[in-house]
Enzyme design. Sequence first.
Site, short mmCIF file in Angstrom:
data_model
loop_
_atom_site.label_atom_id
_atom_site.label_comp_id
_atom_site.label_asym_id
_atom_site.label_seq_id
_atom_site.Cartn_x
_atom_site.Cartn_y
_atom_site.Cartn_z
N ASP A 1 0.82 -1.20 0.00
CA ASP A 1 0.00 0.00 0.00
C ASP A 1 0.86 1.27 0.00
O ASP A 1 1.75 1.42 0.84
CB ASP A 1 -0.90 -0.03 1.24
CG ASP A 1 -1.84 1.15 1.29
OD1 ASP A 1 -2.80 1.16 0.50
OD2 ASP A 1 -1.60 2.05 2.12
N HIS B 1 5.28 5.04 6.69
CA HIS B 1 6.40 4.28 7.25
C HIS B 1 7.72 5.03 7.03
O HIS B 1 8.51 5.21 7.96
CB HIS B 1 6.47 2.88 6.62
CG HIS B 1 7.67 2.10 7.02
ND1 HIS B 1 7.67 1.26 8.11
CD2 HIS B 1 8.90 2.01 6.46
CE1 HIS B 1 8.86 0.68 8.21
NE2 HIS B 1 9.63 1.13 7.21
N GLU B 2 7.97 5.46 5.80
CA GLU B 2 9.22 6.15 5.49
C GLU B 2 9.30 7.50 6.22
O GLU B 2 10.37 7.89 6.69
CB GLU B 2 9.40 6.31 3.98
CG GLU B 2 9.48 4.99 3.21
CD GLU B 2 10.56 4.02 3.68
OE1 GLU B 2 11.58 4.47 4.26
OE2 GLU B 2 10.38 2.81 3.48
N HIS C 1 10.63 7.05 9.63
CA HIS C 1 12.10 7.04 9.76
C HIS C 1 12.63 8.46 9.91
O HIS C 1 13.50 8.72 10.74
CB HIS C 1 12.74 6.37 8.55
CG HIS C 1 12.57 4.89 8.51
ND1 HIS C 1 12.85 4.06 9.56
CD2 HIS C 1 12.14 4.08 7.49
CE1 HIS C 1 12.60 2.81 9.22
NE2 HIS C 1 12.16 2.80 7.97
N ASP D 1 13.04 0.55 12.03
CA ASP D 1 12.20 -0.58 11.62
C ASP D 1 11.96 -1.48 12.82
O ASP D 1 12.81 -1.61 13.70
CB ASP D 1 12.91 -1.40 10.53
CG ASP D 1 12.85 -0.73 9.18
OD1 ASP D 1 11.79 -0.19 8.82
OD2 ASP D 1 13.87 -0.74 8.47
#
Length: 172
Positions: free
Chosen positions: A102, A109-110, A113, A119
């Site tokens: 997705d 998610h990125e 970071h 992670d």
Amino acid sequence: MLVVALAWTMGQASATAAPSTSAAAVVLTYDTSGAEEFVDAVDKGAAVWNDNVENVQLKPARSGERANIEILADDGWPRAQTTSLGNGTIWMGRQAVDEGHDTIRIAAHELGHILGLPDKKPGPCSSLMSGASAGTDCTNATPDASERAEVEDNFASAGVSPAVYAARLYLD
């Protein structure tokens, strides 16, 4: 902390209380000019963080403004390279999308970071930072309670107003 907003009414100023959460937030800007087909996913991923944390907010950079975060599209695997907390480059890799992951989850998610999160693999779909290890059926783009708390902590000690923080970054 109380933030006061001044409004001019018939030549006189009046004070009203305004929410203090946005005044305390560090504002980070992102540039999607190289994100190609992923612009909408990045905007939605940023909105997820904006809806879930108070100490930092992600905003699109204005034209000509140097952004904290550069977003690029490429044919590789999605990745982020941080240069410091709140700063770096994200590659929205088409390889993961082609495999069925997705795009909004990838973007969120990125961005995680860039906001200082590592992670957490392998992990369940309920953990945003589990990334691809949650499988292609996972579309959860919302950080869990521990991920939200870690980002809040990362930006709680910034000790500067959003304007000063942004100006300092623009001069880097």
